[in-house]
Design an enzyme around this catalytic site. Structure first.
Site, PDB file in Angstrom:
ATOM      1  N   ASP A   1       0.873  -1.216   0.086  1.00 16.73           N
ATOM      2  CA  ASP A   1      -0.027  -0.069   0.194  1.00 16.73           C
ATOM      3  C   ASP A   1       1.005   1.292   0.128  1.00 16.73           C
ATOM      4  O   ASP A   1       2.145   1.196   0.213  1.00 16.73           O
ATOM      5  CB  ASP A   1      -1.156  -0.003   1.446  1.00 16.73           C
ATOM      6  CG  ASP A   1      -0.313  -0.534   2.528  1.00 16.73           C
ATOM      7  OD1 ASP A   1       1.064  -0.407   2.591  1.00 16.73           O
ATOM      8  OD2 ASP A   1      -1.248  -0.941   3.265  1.00 16.73           O
TER       9      ASP A   1
ATOM     10  N   ASN B   1      -7.247  -3.120  14.136  1.00 14.53           N
ATOM     11  CA  ASN B   1      -8.969  -3.474  13.867  1.00 14.53           C
ATOM     12  C   ASN B   1      -8.887  -4.473  12.937  1.00 14.53           C
ATOM     13  O   ASN B   1     -10.147  -4.890  12.331  1.00 14.53           O
ATOM     14  CB  ASN B   1      -9.345  -2.369  13.153  1.00 14.53           C
ATOM     15  CG  ASN B   1      -8.877  -1.753  11.966  1.00 14.53           C
ATOM     16  OD1 ASN B   1      -7.852  -2.575  11.424  1.00 14.53           O
ATOM     17  ND2 ASN B   1      -9.338  -0.785  11.285  1.00 14.53           N
TER      18      ASN B   1
ATOM     19  N   HIS C   1      -7.237  -5.058  10.076  1.00 17.65           N
ATOM     20  CA  HIS C   1      -6.855  -4.818   8.723  1.00 17.65           C
ATOM     21  C   HIS C   1      -5.714  -5.525   8.161  1.00 17.65           C
ATOM     22  O   HIS C   1      -4.843  -5.734   8.919  1.00 17.65           O
ATOM     23  CB  HIS C   1      -7.122  -3.303   8.349  1.00 17.65           C
ATOM     24  CG  HIS C   1      -5.954  -2.500   8.666  1.00 17.65           C
ATOM     25  ND1 HIS C   1      -5.944  -1.213   9.104  1.00 17.65           N
ATOM     26  CD2 HIS C   1      -4.372  -2.647   8.836  1.00 17.65           C
ATOM     27  CE1 HIS C   1      -4.619  -0.792   9.377  1.00 17.65           C
ATOM     28  NE2 HIS C   1      -4.066  -1.568   9.181  1.00 17.65           N
TER      29      HIS C   1
ATOM     30  N   GLU D   1      -9.807  -2.086   5.497  1.00 22.79           N
ATOM     31  CA  GLU D   1     -10.487  -1.750   6.648  1.00 22.79           C
ATOM     32  C   GLU D   1     -11.305  -2.699   6.775  1.00 22.79           C
ATOM     33  O   GLU D   1     -11.989  -3.193   5.681  1.00 22.79           O
ATOM     34  CB  GLU D   1     -10.720  -0.489   6.677  1.00 22.79           C
ATOM     35  CG  GLU D   1      -9.558   0.670   6.569  1.00 22.79           C
ATOM     36  CD  GLU D   1      -8.810   0.802   7.817  1.00 22.79           C
ATOM     37  OE1 GLU D   1      -8.477  -0.247   8.492  1.00 22.79           O
ATOM     38  OE2 GLU D   1      -8.226   1.932   8.040  1.00 22.79           O
TER      39      GLU D   1
HETATM   40  C1  F6R Z   1       1.406  -1.576   5.999  1.00 19.19           C
HETATM   41  C2  F6R Z   1       0.180  -2.272   6.048  1.00 19.19           C
HETATM   42  C3  F6R Z   1      -0.649  -2.295   7.340  1.00 19.19           C
HETATM   43  C4  F6R Z   1      -0.067  -2.606   8.551  1.00 19.19           C
HETATM   44  C5  F6R Z   1      -0.626  -2.534   9.999  1.00 19.19           C
HETATM   45  C6  F6R Z   1       0.209  -2.859  11.195  1.00 19.19           C
HETATM   46  O1  F6R Z   1       2.137  -1.744   4.820  1.00 19.19           O
HETATM   47  O2  F6R Z   1      -0.211  -2.630   5.114  1.00 19.19           O
HETATM   48  O3  F6R Z   1      -1.741  -3.306   7.347  1.00 19.19           O
HETATM   49  O4  F6R Z   1       1.024  -3.627   8.569  1.00 19.19           O
HETATM   50  O5  F6R Z   1      -1.367  -1.393  10.017  1.00 19.19           O
HETATM   51  O6  F6R Z   1       1.025  -1.609  11.327  1.00 19.19           O
HETATM   52  P1  F6R Z   1       2.045  -1.711  12.424  1.00 19.19           P
HETATM   53  O7  F6R Z   1       3.202  -2.752  12.101  1.00 19.19           O
HETATM   54  O8  F6R Z   1       2.801  -0.175  12.412  1.00 19.19           O
HETATM   55  O9  F6R Z   1       1.466  -1.989  13.480  1.00 19.19           O
END
Ligand code: F6R
Length: 264
Positions: free
Chosen positions: A67, A136, A138, A143
Site C-alpha cells: 500500500d 482493527n 486490517h 479496513e
Molecule cells: C503496512 C500495512 C498495514 C500494517 C498495519 C500494522 O504496509 O499494510 O496493514 O501492516 O497497519 O502496522 P504496524 O506494524 O505499524 O502496527
C-alpha cells in the site's frame, strides 16, 4: 493456518526473516509482497544483515508493496516508498527498478491500481506475501467492511488507523486519510503468506483472525481460507487466543516431523 507463538518481538523478527531468507535461497528470483509499518522493521534489519553477510542475495528479486498513502510524494518521509528505500532497498543488492510501490501522487489512482494488478500478474504472481495486521484486523489498508475478494484500489482509512499511524507524522503535518492498497483478493492470490504481529495491542485482532468467523468485519480472518498462511506472533499478541496451548503443541510436533533425527 500455521500459528507460531514465540516469546518476544525479537524472536518474531528472527523467525520471519528466516522465512524470507529461506524463500530467497530456494528461489532467488522470488516475487515478494512487502509491508511497511513498525512490525517488519526488525525483520528487514535481519534481512539486510543476511544480504550484507553474503548469506543471501536479492539481485534477482522483484517486490510489490501492499500500500501507499494517497497524496504523498515518494520523497515524503512518511511515504511507504521512502520507508522501503530506507529500511531495505537502499541497503541490499536489489535492483530499484524491480521494486514496486503504488504511486501516491498518481493523477489517475484507479488506473494506477489496475496497472499494478497487471504488473503482478505479468511477474507470475507473488510467491511470498509479508503482512502486518492493524489493531482493527486490517491487512494492507483493507479496513473492516472491505470486500473479501477486492482488488487493488483506493480505500478510506478508519479513524482508528489514522490515529494509530499519527505517531509517524509531525503534529502539524498533513496526514492522508486515503490510501491505495492491494485488495484482499490480491493478497489471497499470493502462493504463501507470512503475517507477523507483536504486542498486546494486536491481541483482539488476532483472536478474531484466528478463532473468529471469516468476516469482512475482521479482514485478516480471510487468511483462514489460505492454504499456506503462517502467522508468527509473540506471547503478548497471543493473549486472547483460547487454543494457544494447542497451537504450540502442533509446532512441537511439527519440529519432530521436520527434524526426526534430532529425536533419536
Ligand atoms: C503496512 C500495512 C498495514 C500494517 C498495519 C500494522 O504496509 O499494510 O496493514 O501492516 O497497519 O502496522 P504496524 O506494524 O505499524 O502496527
Amino acid at each position: 493456518m500455521r500459528i507460531v507463538i514465540l516469546p518476544d518481538p525479537a524472536a518474531v523478527a528472527a523467525f520471519g526473516a528466516q522465512q524470507l531468507i529461506g524463500q530467497l535461497q530456494q528461489k532467488p528470483s522470488s516475487v515478494l509482497g512487502l509491508a511497511t509499518g513498525s512490525s517488519p522493521v526488525q525483520l528487514y534489519k535481519r534481512l539486510v544483515q543476511a544480504v550484507q553477510a553474503g548469506q543471501v542475495s536479492m539481485a534477482e528479486v522483484t517486490t510489490f508493496n501492499l500500500d501507499e498513502y494517497l497524496g504523498l510524494a515518494t520523497t515524503h518521509s512518511q511515504s511507504y516508498r521512502h520507508f522501503m528505500n530506507t529500511h531495505l532497498f537502499d541497503q541490499v543488492d536489489i535492483r530499484l527498478a524491480a521494486t514496486h510501490v503504488l504511486d501516491g501522487l498518481s493523477s489517475d489512482p484507479q488506473k494506477a491500481c489496475s496497472a499494478y494488478e497487471a504488473l503482478i500478474r505479468d511477474q507470475g504472481g507473488v510467491d511470498l506475501q509479508l503482512l502486518g495486521i492493524g489493531r482493527n484486523g486490517h491487512i494492507g489498508f483493507n479496513e473492516p467492511s472491505s470486500s473479501l475478494v477486492s482488488r487493488t484500489r483506493v480505500k478510506t482509512l478508519t479513524e482508528d488507523t489514522v490515529a494509530a499511524n499519527r505517531r509517524f507524522f509531525q503534529p502539524d503535518e498533513f496526514q492522508p486519510h486515503l490510501a491505495l492498497t492491494m485488495g484482499i483478493g490480491t493478497i489471497m492470490d499470493a502462493k504463501q503468506i507470512l503475517l507477523i504481529a507483536t504486542g498486546q495491542d494486536k491481541a483482539e485482532a488476532l483472536r478474531h483472525t484466528i478463532e473468529g468467523p471469516v468476516s469482512a468485519h475482521c479482514p485478516a480472518s480471510i487468511l483462514q481460507m489460505h492454504a499456506k498462511a503462517t502467522l508468527v506472533i509473540d506471547k503478548a499478541a497471543a493473549q486472547g487466543l483460547q487454543e494457544s496451548a494447542f497451537y504450540q503443541y502442533i509446532e512441537q510436533e511439527r519440529q519432530r516431523l521436520v527434524t526426526p533425527s534430532e529425536q533419536a
